[in-house]
Scaffold this active site. Structure first.
Site, PDB file in Angstrom:
ATOM      1  N   GLU A  76       0.790   1.381   0.850  1.00 26.68           N
ATOM      2  CA  GLU A  76       0.713   1.026   2.277  1.00 26.68           C
ATOM      3  C   GLU A  76       1.927   0.236   2.774  1.00 26.68           C
ATOM      4  O   GLU A  76       1.858  -0.417   3.817  1.00 26.68           O
ATOM      5  CB  GLU A  76      -0.566   0.231   2.548  1.00 26.68           C
ATOM      6  CG  GLU A  76      -1.821   1.049   2.316  1.00 26.68           C
ATOM      7  CD  GLU A  76      -3.032   0.398   2.961  1.00 26.68           C
ATOM      8  OE1 GLU A  76      -3.439   0.870   4.028  1.00 26.68           O
ATOM      9  OE2 GLU A  76      -3.534  -0.598   2.398  1.00 26.68           O
ATOM     10  N   HIS A  97      -7.545  -7.287   3.368  1.00 28.14           N
ATOM     11  CA  HIS A  97      -8.868  -6.666   3.503  1.00 28.14           C
ATOM     12  C   HIS A  97      -9.941  -7.754   3.501  1.00 28.14           C
ATOM     13  O   HIS A  97     -11.018  -7.577   2.915  1.00 28.14           O
ATOM     14  CB  HIS A  97      -9.104  -5.680   2.355  1.00 28.14           C
ATOM     15  CG  HIS A  97      -7.975  -4.714   2.105  1.00 28.14           C
ATOM     16  ND1 HIS A  97      -7.343  -4.581   0.908  1.00 28.14           N
ATOM     17  CD2 HIS A  97      -7.350  -3.845   2.938  1.00 28.14           C
ATOM     18  CE1 HIS A  97      -6.386  -3.657   0.988  1.00 28.14           C
ATOM     19  NE2 HIS A  97      -6.370  -3.200   2.212  1.00 28.14           N
TER      20      HIS A  97
HETATM   21 ZN   LIG Z   1      -5.125  -1.702   2.994  1.00 25.43          ZN
END
Ligand SMILES: [Zn+2]
Length: 237
Positions: A76, A97
């Site tokens: 990412e 997260h």
């Molecule tokens: Zn992520």
């Protein structure tokens, strides 16, 4: 210390601190733009943030690709590349997260400022949904620069955006500010959820429900005392 040495050291510290504070766990990442080289940024190799060391830091371009062959990097990384490309004012980014913010990415209830240090949320917290703008939704991961650009567009001028069913991005202008925003975001989300359980509550707002004109800098301590505190808790001093 020269500027690059200081940023490298702060980047390791920010990784360790945000791991220690459970904003990041095994996953998620922190990056910093390279001083004097706005087209490049530093990000760890694919490693859990709490374990990151200076030797893990890799250099990337604004296309999200590493400038040199090296160890495996985070899938990412495009999140960081696209936001740096879109936002000249941003020099630090965290993608996390954190559990506390996830319900707000799924619910009709917006994340709103409810604590006094959350002035940076007053302008609103956009929610990005990968299903709106990407063909690659099998993992919800931001796997391409195009998906990163879509997220950066949703973020706009805000300090925080949520990624539906996935996490958040938080941007800042220094390591202490980024860590402060990440930790305040988490606390604000937990307080808002607790207030909702109590029943009717009033988020911070102006007279007659006007948006709160929270000053994002009003609660930035001039002595960076929270940065020192978080370093201590992470075993860095
Ligand atoms: Zn992520």
């Amino acid at each position: 210390l020269d500027a690059l040495t200081a940023v490298r050291s702060d980047l390791v510290a920010a990784n360790r601190i945000l791991g220690r504070e459970e904003i990041l766990d095994a996953f998620g990442h922190v990056s910093a733009r390279i001083p004097g080289e706005p087209e490049h940024f530093l990000l760890s190799r694919a490693r859990s943030p709490e374990l990151v060391e200076e030797g893990d830091l890799l250099e990337f371009g604004l296309d999200g690709e590493p400038v040199a062959d090296g160890p495996r990097s985070y899938v990412e990384r495009y999140i960081h590349a696209a936001i740096y490309a879109a936002r000249d004012d941003v020099t630090w980014i965290c993608h996390n997260h954190a559990l506390s913010i996830l319900p707000f990415s799924l619910s009709d209830t917006s994340l709103r400022p409810v604590i006094h240090t959350a002035g940076f949320l007053a302008a609103g917290v956009p929610v990005w949904d990968i299903f709106d703008d990407s063909a690659d939704t099998s993992s919800l991961l931001v796997r391409s620069i195009d998906a990163g650009r879509s997220l950066a567009k949703c973020l706009g001028d805000a300090s925080v955006a949520l990624l539906r069913a996935h996490g958040s991005v938080v941007v800042g202008r220094s390591a202490p500010e980024l860590v402060r925003r990440c930790t305040v975001l988490d606390r604000n989300a937990r307080v808002q959820q607790a207030a909702e359980r109590l029943g009717t509550y009033r988020p911070l707002q102006g007279p007659d429900g006007a948006p709160w004109q929270g000053d994002p800098d009003a609660t930035n301590p001039r002595d960076n005392r929270d940065w020192e505190y978080f370093q201590k808790r992470a075993g860095l001093r």
